[in-house]
Design an enzyme around this catalytic site. Structure first.
Site, PDB file in Angstrom:
ATOM      1  N   ILE A  39       4.402  -1.033  -0.930  1.00  0.00           N
ATOM      2  CA  ILE A  39       4.497  -2.191  -1.557  1.00  0.00           C
ATOM      3  C   ILE A  39       6.233  -2.161  -1.905  1.00  0.00           C
ATOM      4  O   ILE A  39       6.651  -1.584  -2.895  1.00  0.00           O
ATOM      5  CB  ILE A  39       3.735  -2.227  -2.736  1.00  0.00           C
ATOM      6  CG1 ILE A  39       2.201  -2.057  -2.416  1.00  0.00           C
ATOM      7  CG2 ILE A  39       4.054  -3.420  -3.497  1.00  0.00           C
ATOM      8  CD1 ILE A  39       1.273  -1.899  -3.439  1.00  0.00           C
ATOM      9  N   MET A  42       7.989  -2.212  -5.456  1.00  0.00           N
ATOM     10  CA  MET A  42       7.719  -0.974  -6.376  1.00  0.00           C
ATOM     11  C   MET A  42       8.895   0.037  -5.882  1.00  0.00           C
ATOM     12  O   MET A  42       9.086   0.424  -4.648  1.00  0.00           O
ATOM     13  CB  MET A  42       6.272  -0.429  -6.002  1.00  0.00           C
ATOM     14  CG  MET A  42       6.060   0.777  -6.901  1.00  0.00           C
ATOM     15  SD  MET A  42       4.190   1.430  -6.526  1.00  0.00           S
ATOM     16  CE  MET A  42       3.936   2.448  -7.575  1.00  0.00           C
ATOM     17  N   TYR A  77       2.945  -6.802  -6.635  1.00  0.00           N
ATOM     18  CA  TYR A  77       2.460  -5.326  -6.508  1.00  0.00           C
ATOM     19  C   TYR A  77       0.896  -5.416  -6.771  1.00  0.00           C
ATOM     20  O   TYR A  77       0.040  -5.102  -6.187  1.00  0.00           O
ATOM     21  CB  TYR A  77       3.300  -4.452  -7.643  1.00  0.00           C
ATOM     22  CG  TYR A  77       2.336  -3.207  -7.856  1.00  0.00           C
ATOM     23  CD1 TYR A  77       2.216  -2.182  -7.202  1.00  0.00           C
ATOM     24  CD2 TYR A  77       1.629  -3.389  -9.284  1.00  0.00           C
ATOM     25  CE1 TYR A  77       1.725  -1.068  -7.488  1.00  0.00           C
ATOM     26  CE2 TYR A  77       1.250  -2.241  -9.454  1.00  0.00           C
ATOM     27  CZ  TYR A  77       1.246  -0.955  -8.638  1.00  0.00           C
ATOM     28  OH  TYR A  77       0.536   0.131  -9.315  1.00  0.00           O
ATOM     29  N   HIS A  80      -1.218  -7.196  -4.094  1.00  0.00           N
ATOM     30  CA  HIS A  80      -1.021  -6.485  -2.721  1.00  0.00           C
ATOM     31  C   HIS A  80      -2.203  -5.760  -2.372  1.00  0.00           C
ATOM     32  O   HIS A  80      -2.725  -5.146  -3.096  1.00  0.00           O
ATOM     33  CB  HIS A  80       0.211  -5.645  -2.835  1.00  0.00           C
ATOM     34  CG  HIS A  80       0.695  -5.059  -1.493  1.00  0.00           C
ATOM     35  ND1 HIS A  80      -0.204  -4.274  -0.665  1.00  0.00           N
ATOM     36  CD2 HIS A  80       1.672  -5.451  -0.697  1.00  0.00           C
ATOM     37  CE1 HIS A  80       0.518  -3.920   0.378  1.00  0.00           C
ATOM     38  NE2 HIS A  80       1.691  -4.793   0.537  1.00  0.00           N
TER      39      HIS A  80
END
Length: 109
Positions: A39, A42, A77, A80
């Site tokens: 991701i 992140m 995030y 995702h």
């Protein structure tokens, strides 16, 4: 005081269910750490177990902290597919959870 630019911290406190083995916890943590490779917003992942002498943990045993580039990055995030799949599994092993997102503030003395 000055708000740190472009940084948002995601803090996740957890208490695993009593029947979850240490080996399974280790696997779950490795999978959590791998999300940083899947991701893009992140940026980092750290974790640890409670070691406080104050005994104010309210049963929480583990702390997970992720760094993101923005609040929009946390939203990306959260939505995702890799996170959705992982979170569904991870949460099934937890007894208690607290999640806090914050923008760090720099204190200049």
């Amino acid at each position: 005081m000055e708000e740190a630019k472009g940084v948002v911290k995601h803090v996740f406190l957890a208490k695993f269910k009593d029947d979850v083995t240490p080996e399974r916890i280790e696997e779950l943590i490795k999978d959590y750490a791998n999300l940083v490779n899947l991701i893009p917003p992140m940026k980092s992942f750290h974790w640890g177990k409670d070691v406080s002498a104050e005994n104010m943990h309210q049963g929480f045993t583990h702390v997970f902290e992720s760094t993101f580039e923005s609040t929009e990055g946390i939203a990306e995030y959260t939505a995702h597919p890799a996170h959705v799949e992982y979170a569904t599994l991870f949460l099934s092993y937890l007894d208690k959870v607290i999640v806090i997102d914050y923008k760090p503030t720099i204190v200049k003395l």
